[in-house]
Design an enzyme around this catalytic site. Structure first.
Site, PDB file in Angstrom:
ATOM      1  N   SER A 139       0.902  -0.698  -0.083  1.00  0.00           N
ATOM      2  CA  SER A 139       0.028  -0.071  -0.135  1.00  0.00           C
ATOM      3  C   SER A 139       1.078   1.013   0.211  1.00  0.00           C
ATOM      4  O   SER A 139       2.422   1.051   0.735  1.00  0.00           O
ATOM      5  CB  SER A 139      -0.462   0.335   1.615  1.00  0.00           C
ATOM      6  OG  SER A 139      -1.172   1.198   1.544  1.00  0.00           O
ATOM      7  N   TYR A 151      -3.001  -0.519  10.421  1.00  0.00           N
ATOM      8  CA  TYR A 151      -2.900  -0.789   8.798  1.00  0.00           C
ATOM      9  C   TYR A 151      -1.270  -0.560   7.920  1.00  0.00           C
ATOM     10  O   TYR A 151      -1.192  -1.634   7.477  1.00  0.00           O
ATOM     11  CB  TYR A 151      -3.876  -0.315   8.213  1.00  0.00           C
ATOM     12  CG  TYR A 151      -4.044  -0.610   6.468  1.00  0.00           C
ATOM     13  CD1 TYR A 151      -4.820  -1.697   5.950  1.00  0.00           C
ATOM     14  CD2 TYR A 151      -3.816   0.036   5.528  1.00  0.00           C
ATOM     15  CE1 TYR A 151      -4.664  -2.067   4.977  1.00  0.00           C
ATOM     16  CE2 TYR A 151      -3.363   0.578   3.909  1.00  0.00           C
ATOM     17  CZ  TYR A 151      -4.173  -0.762   3.714  1.00  0.00           C
ATOM     18  OH  TYR A 151      -4.891  -0.890   2.133  1.00  0.00           O
TER      19      TYR A 151
HETATM   20  P1  NAD Z   1     -11.445  -5.098  -0.956  1.00  0.00           P
HETATM   21  O1  NAD Z   1     -11.640  -5.258   0.428  1.00  0.00           O
HETATM   22  O2  NAD Z   1     -12.091  -4.622  -1.533  1.00  0.00           O
HETATM   23  O3  NAD Z   1     -10.699  -6.712  -1.192  1.00  0.00           O
HETATM   24  C1  NAD Z   1     -10.179  -7.842   0.233  1.00  0.00           C
HETATM   25  C2  NAD Z   1     -10.708  -9.257  -0.414  1.00  0.00           C
HETATM   26  O4  NAD Z   1     -10.329  -9.720   0.869  1.00  0.00           O
HETATM   27  C3  NAD Z   1     -12.038  -9.256  -0.367  1.00  0.00           C
HETATM   28  O5  NAD Z   1     -12.801  -9.754  -0.648  1.00  0.00           O
HETATM   29  C4  NAD Z   1     -12.476  -9.806   1.469  1.00  0.00           C
HETATM   30  O6  NAD Z   1     -13.447 -10.952   1.259  1.00  0.00           O
HETATM   31  C5  NAD Z   1     -10.991 -10.093   1.400  1.00  0.00           C
HETATM   32  N1  NAD Z   1     -10.373 -11.208   2.916  1.00  0.00           N
HETATM   33  C6  NAD Z   1     -11.013 -10.227   3.896  1.00  0.00           C
HETATM   34  N2  NAD Z   1     -10.380 -10.673   4.709  1.00  0.00           N
HETATM   35  C7  NAD Z   1      -9.861 -12.073   4.383  1.00  0.00           C
HETATM   36  C8  NAD Z   1      -8.709 -13.042   5.433  1.00  0.00           C
HETATM   37  N3  NAD Z   1      -8.339 -13.360   6.286  1.00  0.00           N
HETATM   38  N4  NAD Z   1      -8.255 -13.776   3.944  1.00  0.00           N
HETATM   39  C9  NAD Z   1      -8.881 -14.117   3.009  1.00  0.00           C
HETATM   40  N5  NAD Z   1      -9.821 -13.152   2.084  1.00  0.00           N
HETATM   41  C10 NAD Z   1      -9.704 -12.182   3.104  1.00  0.00           C
HETATM   42  O7  NAD Z   1      -9.990  -3.963  -0.485  1.00  0.00           O
HETATM   43  P2  NAD Z   1      -9.181  -4.074  -1.756  1.00  0.00           P
HETATM   44  O8  NAD Z   1      -9.043  -2.775  -1.611  1.00  0.00           O
HETATM   45  O9  NAD Z   1      -9.739  -4.758  -2.833  1.00  0.00           O
HETATM   46  O10 NAD Z   1      -8.111  -4.313  -1.479  1.00  0.00           O
HETATM   47  C11 NAD Z   1      -6.962  -5.408  -1.972  1.00  0.00           C
HETATM   48  C12 NAD Z   1      -5.140  -5.381  -1.307  1.00  0.00           C
HETATM   49  O11 NAD Z   1      -5.018  -3.718  -1.889  1.00  0.00           O
HETATM   50  C13 NAD Z   1      -5.121  -5.439   0.229  1.00  0.00           C
HETATM   51  O12 NAD Z   1      -4.711  -5.858   0.558  1.00  0.00           O
HETATM   52  C14 NAD Z   1      -5.375  -4.361   0.432  1.00  0.00           C
HETATM   53  O13 NAD Z   1      -4.724  -4.006   1.621  1.00  0.00           O
HETATM   54  C15 NAD Z   1      -4.693  -3.297  -0.160  1.00  0.00           C
HETATM   55  N6  NAD Z   1      -4.595  -1.751  -0.504  1.00  0.00           N
HETATM   56  C16 NAD Z   1      -6.345  -1.617  -1.242  1.00  0.00           C
HETATM   57  C17 NAD Z   1      -6.060  -0.112  -1.539  1.00  0.00           C
HETATM   58  C18 NAD Z   1      -7.720   1.196  -1.963  1.00  0.00           C
HETATM   59  O14 NAD Z   1      -7.134   1.372  -2.213  1.00  0.00           O
HETATM   60  N7  NAD Z   1      -8.281  -0.246  -2.475  1.00  0.00           N
HETATM   61  C19 NAD Z   1      -4.815   1.098  -1.463  1.00  0.00           C
HETATM   62  C20 NAD Z   1      -3.828   0.648  -0.872  1.00  0.00           C
HETATM   63  C21 NAD Z   1      -3.485  -0.958  -0.706  1.00  0.00           C
END
Ligand code: NAD
Length: 257
Positions: A139, A151
């Site tokens: 991230s 986080y």
């Molecule tokens: P999201 O919440 O849309 O999707 C995350 C997915 O992870 C969900 O489908 C959820 O069910 C699943 N999940 C949660 N806990 C879990 C577990 N214990 N085991 C297996 N699956 C699990 O989030 P996203 O935005 O698609 O995030 C994906 C990745 O990108 C994450 O690691 C997040 O930290 C990272 N990220 C996201 C952003 C953003 O702006 N969206 C920015 C930086 C990093």
């Protein structure tokens, strides 16, 4: 199918965690479209509708026994063929500040966002060989001091895990990299406070948020042979947010005080 954009993905088996929605679903979809055999995993029981045709499996990344079961299953299925890819994408956020975060929330975020990728690598790296690739999803919070402290700390830890794993697994020809998304439009950011979204936009040189597909393309590149000499790298996919590091704010103020 042969993919000119992502060479070598054809028929390779790749595991993606957190593929039930958001970026993970986009990654699973793109990899499958590029010819890979994708095993999409998430904590939800059923796969999302738009992942039709992709193998889906319930897997909580914080559950060591679930990883062990997946490893056994893959070892049976793959035989002598190596597992070619793992995307440690699953993640949760928790926006409590330093003085407010409680122990249970801290532990849960670290369990999913940091211990989860460790368990995944421990379980599946033994099935990998030369040409295999692990992509961790960090991230922009891993590159500076975001206020959601659990986080931020977990994602900084994931950088360390990435570098240690790249060092350890490199001699076997396994590459390990981390991608740092900025503000990407997913269910996770749908719950972000309006002020957070506005501040992020004001500090992002491209002056827009990102889409899951824009992250998925970088993940697919890192899994493919096009990235055959890329290991231990950290790649922001954030519209310039971390590169600018607040300098855009200063630039805008000077241009129009
Ligand atoms: P999201 O919440 O849309 O999707 C995350 C997915 O992870 C969900 O489908 C959820 O069910 C699943 N999940 C949660 N806990 C879990 C577990 N214990 N085991 C297996 N699956 C699990 O989030 P996203 O935005 O698609 O995030 C994906 C990745 O990108 C994450 O690691 C997040 O930290 C990272 N990220 C996201 C952003 C953003 O702006 N969206 C920015 C930086 C990093």
């Amino acid at each position: 199918m042969t993919s000119a954009a992502y060479p070598g993905l054809e028929s390779r088996t790749i595991v993606v965690t957190g593929a039930g929605g958001g970026q993970g679903a986009a990654e699973a979809r793109l990899l499958a479209e590029s010819g890979a055999r994708v095993i999409a995993t998430d904590v939800t029981d059923a796969p999302p509708r738009d992942l039709a045709g992709v193998e889906y499996r319930r897997l909580d990344v914080a559950d060591e026994t679930a990883w062990a079961a997946l490893a056994r299953d893959l070892a049976d299925r793959l035989g002598d063929e190596p597992l070619r890819g793992l995307v440690n994408n699953a993640g949760i956020t928790h926006r409590a500040r330093l003085g407010a975060v409680d122990r249970a929330a801290w532990d849960r975020v670290l369990a999913v966002d940091l211990t989860g990728p460790l368990l995944g690598i421990q379980a599946l790296a033994p099935l990998m060989g030369a040409g295999s690739s692990i992509v961790n999803i960090g991230s922009s919070a891993a590159l500076n001091g975001h206020y959601p402290v659990a986080y931020t700390a977990s994602k900084w830890g994931l950088r360390g895990l990435t570098h240690a794993a790249a060092t350890e697994l490199g001699p076997r020809g396994v590459r390990v990299n981390v991608v740092h998304p900025g503000f990407i439009e997913t269910p996770m950011t749908a719950s972000a406070p309006d002020a957070m979204r506005a501040a992020q936009l004001a500090l992002t040189p491209l002056e827009r948020t990102g889409e899951s597909d824009e992250v998925a393309r970088v993940v697919a590149f890192l899994l493919s042979d096009a990235a055959s000499y890329v290991s231990g790298a950290e790649i922001p996919v954030d519209g310039g947010f971390t590169s600018s590091a607040g300098a855009k704010y200063m630039s805008d103020r000077v241009a129009a005080p």
